[in-house]
Write a protein that holds these residues in place. Structure first.
Motif, PDB file in Angstrom:
ATOM      1  N   PHE A 181      -3.609   1.785 -12.083  1.00  0.00           N
ATOM      2  CA  PHE A 181      -3.210   1.533 -10.702  1.00  0.00           C
ATOM      3  C   PHE A 181      -2.216   0.374 -10.689  1.00  0.00           C
ATOM      4  O   PHE A 181      -2.450  -0.653 -11.336  1.00  0.00           O
ATOM      5  CB  PHE A 181      -4.413   1.163  -9.840  1.00  0.00           C
ATOM      6  CG  PHE A 181      -5.398   2.288  -9.606  1.00  0.00           C
ATOM      7  CD1 PHE A 181      -5.088   3.597  -9.933  1.00  0.00           C
ATOM      8  CD2 PHE A 181      -6.637   2.023  -9.043  1.00  0.00           C
ATOM      9  CE1 PHE A 181      -5.998   4.626  -9.723  1.00  0.00           C
ATOM     10  CE2 PHE A 181      -7.548   3.037  -8.825  1.00  0.00           C
ATOM     11  CZ  PHE A 181      -7.227   4.346  -9.158  1.00  0.00           C
TER      12      PHE A 181
ATOM     13  N   GLU B 124      -9.417   5.665  -5.584  1.00  0.00           N
ATOM     14  CA  GLU B 124      -8.101   5.038  -5.411  1.00  0.00           C
ATOM     15  C   GLU B 124      -7.987   4.224  -4.129  1.00  0.00           C
ATOM     16  O   GLU B 124      -7.385   3.140  -4.120  1.00  0.00           O
ATOM     17  CB  GLU B 124      -7.033   6.139  -5.406  1.00  0.00           C
ATOM     18  CG  GLU B 124      -5.650   5.654  -5.054  1.00  0.00           C
ATOM     19  CD  GLU B 124      -4.709   6.819  -4.775  1.00  0.00           C
ATOM     20  OE1 GLU B 124      -3.697   6.585  -4.098  1.00  0.00           O
ATOM     21  OE2 GLU B 124      -4.996   7.945  -5.240  1.00  0.00           O
TER      22      GLU B 124
ATOM     23  N   ARG C 226      -6.464   0.356  -3.807  1.00  0.00           N
ATOM     24  CA  ARG C 226      -5.170   0.131  -3.172  1.00  0.00           C
ATOM     25  C   ARG C 226      -5.289  -1.002  -2.149  1.00  0.00           C
ATOM     26  O   ARG C 226      -4.471  -1.926  -2.119  1.00  0.00           O
ATOM     27  CB  ARG C 226      -4.680   1.396  -2.487  1.00  0.00           C
ATOM     28  CG  ARG C 226      -3.335   1.194  -1.774  1.00  0.00           C
ATOM     29  CD  ARG C 226      -2.993   2.326  -0.827  1.00  0.00           C
ATOM     30  NE  ARG C 226      -2.792   3.582  -1.527  1.00  0.00           N
ATOM     31  CZ  ARG C 226      -3.568   4.638  -1.372  1.00  0.00           C
ATOM     32  NH1 ARG C 226      -4.624   4.582  -0.553  1.00  0.00           N
ATOM     33  NH2 ARG C 226      -3.313   5.749  -2.030  1.00  0.00           N
TER      34      ARG C 226
ATOM     35  N   GLU D   9       0.826  -1.210   0.000  1.00  0.00           N
ATOM     36  CA  GLU D   9       0.000   0.000   0.000  1.00  0.00           C
ATOM     37  C   GLU D   9       0.862   1.263   0.000  1.00  0.00           C
ATOM     38  O   GLU D   9       0.511   2.261  -0.632  1.00  0.00           O
ATOM     39  CB  GLU D   9      -0.945  -0.018   1.197  1.00  0.00           C
ATOM     40  CG  GLU D   9      -1.988  -1.124   1.115  1.00  0.00           C
ATOM     41  CD  GLU D   9      -3.076  -0.995   2.152  1.00  0.00           C
ATOM     42  OE1 GLU D   9      -3.099   0.040   2.863  1.00  0.00           O
ATOM     43  OE2 GLU D   9      -3.910  -1.914   2.259  1.00  0.00           O
TER      44      GLU D   9
ATOM     45  N   ALA E 256       0.014  -2.141  -8.048  1.00  0.00           N
ATOM     46  CA  ALA E 256       0.347  -2.630  -6.711  1.00  0.00           C
ATOM     47  C   ALA E 256       1.511  -3.599  -6.833  1.00  0.00           C
ATOM     48  O   ALA E 256       1.532  -4.440  -7.730  1.00  0.00           O
ATOM     49  CB  ALA E 256      -0.853  -3.343  -6.085  1.00  0.00           C
TER      50      ALA E 256
ATOM     51  N   PHE F 230       1.975   1.861  -3.577  1.00  0.00           N
ATOM     52  CA  PHE F 230       0.919   1.847  -4.595  1.00  0.00           C
ATOM     53  C   PHE F 230       1.056   3.061  -5.510  1.00  0.00           C
ATOM     54  O   PHE F 230       1.233   4.188  -5.053  1.00  0.00           O
ATOM     55  CB  PHE F 230      -0.441   1.872  -3.893  1.00  0.00           C
ATOM     56  CG  PHE F 230      -1.601   1.584  -4.792  1.00  0.00           C
ATOM     57  CD1 PHE F 230      -1.930   0.287  -5.149  1.00  0.00           C
ATOM     58  CD2 PHE F 230      -2.395   2.620  -5.270  1.00  0.00           C
ATOM     59  CE1 PHE F 230      -3.017   0.015  -5.957  1.00  0.00           C
ATOM     60  CE2 PHE F 230      -3.485   2.360  -6.086  1.00  0.00           C
ATOM     61  CZ  PHE F 230      -3.795   1.057  -6.425  1.00  0.00           C
TER      62      PHE F 230
END
Length: 292
Positions: free
Chosen positions: A56, A137, A141, A41, A58, A44
């Motif tokens: 996005f 977001e 995340r 996180e 991760a 991220f």
């Protein structure tokens, strides 16, 4: 899940990944994890915008994990999260998954990669959203990192990677609704259709059009009207063509196929065979009638 996706430029409001997020959280309660989601996180990444389409990313490093094991574990985990696996290359550590299209959003691709890093692997999950999407977001995340945290190293991970994937049940569709959905997908990216539906089974309801011999079997076609002949014609942003749906009947269904009459309501279950873009036609195999 509290996150919302608000459509712009005429798109309807949508909860793009609400089911995905819920299932990930449930899965984290039942499965031990190899790493915490905190570092994921913290790292991220968010790129793009509503005009270009948000991205996005991760990432997480898991000890004693090989790329091959990571990809095969994700293959096992993906169906429980309502993600379809389109392509995978375990040797090179990459996979393309997809959250299927629904009434509120188009299909959302997720690219998963695993790269050797020391004695473990660095795993990455990239979500690519459509242009015109405004995405929350925070929830993504949390949920994308939670999915990555389910990957395990060592013998525990190998056991997960070798687990069988339960076969999915046939997806039920009205013939016209499926035709319109396929037309939209064929307009945007026809090459993805065979990947998206490979190994999937369908139960399709609609009107019988005709039956014809095709090799040693009989092929049954659904009656799907042209878009211009519909009571409510597609809008300017929709596909202006139809995708026909044909069922190759199982070998013991010849009598059934020849007994059908034009306009009769039918419901057939079959497995994806192929999509021919040159004919804008979807073919199903080993079809059998379902009881009404």
């Amino acid at each position: 899940m509290r996150s919302r996706m608000r459509g712009v430029a005429g798109q309807p409001p949508a909860r793009r990944i609400a089911i995905f997020g819920k299932l990930v959280m449930l899965g984290c309660l039942s499965l031990p994890v190899a790493a915490q989601a905190g570092p994921c996180e913290d790292g991220f990444k968010v790129a793009g915008n509503a005009l270009s389409g948000p991205r996005f990313t991760a990432t997480l490093t898991v000890s004693d994990l090989t790329p091959d094991s990571a990809v095969n574990q994700m293959r096992v985990l993906a169906p429980s999260e309502k993600l379809d696996v389109l392509t995978m290359d375990a040797v090179n550590g990459n996979m393309l998954m997809e959250l299927p299209q629904s009434t509120t959003h188009r299909a959302i691709p997720f690219v998963f990669t695993a790269t050797r890093e020391g004695s473990g692997s660095r795993v990455e999950l990239l979500a690519k959203f459509n242009k015109g999407s405004i995405v929350g977001e925070k929830a993504y995340r949390r949920d994308m990192c939670a999915l990555l945290s389910r990957l395990r190293g060592g013998k525990a991970g190998i056991a997960v990677a070798k687990a069988p994937v339960a076969p999915s049940r046939p997806v039920k569709f009205d013939a016209l609704a499926l035709s319109q959905r396929l037309a939209a997908e064929a307009r945007d990216k026809p090459a993805a259709i065979p990947l998206r539906y490979a190994d999937k089974s369908f139960t399709i309801s609609g009107k019988f059009d005709y039956a014809i011999q095709d090799g040693a079997e009989y092929r049954v076609a659904f009656d799907i009207p042209d878009p211009g002949k519909l009571l409510f014609t597609p809008g300017p942003g929709a596909a202006q063509f139809k995708v026909d749906i044909h069922c190759m009947m199982a070998k013991d269904q010849t009598a059934y196929a020849l007994s059908l009459q034009n306009g009769e309501r039918i419901r057939l279950t079959g497995k994806f065979l192929e999509y021919r873009h040159s004919r804008t036609t979807l073919y199903l195999d080993a079809c059998r009638p379902e009881k009404s």
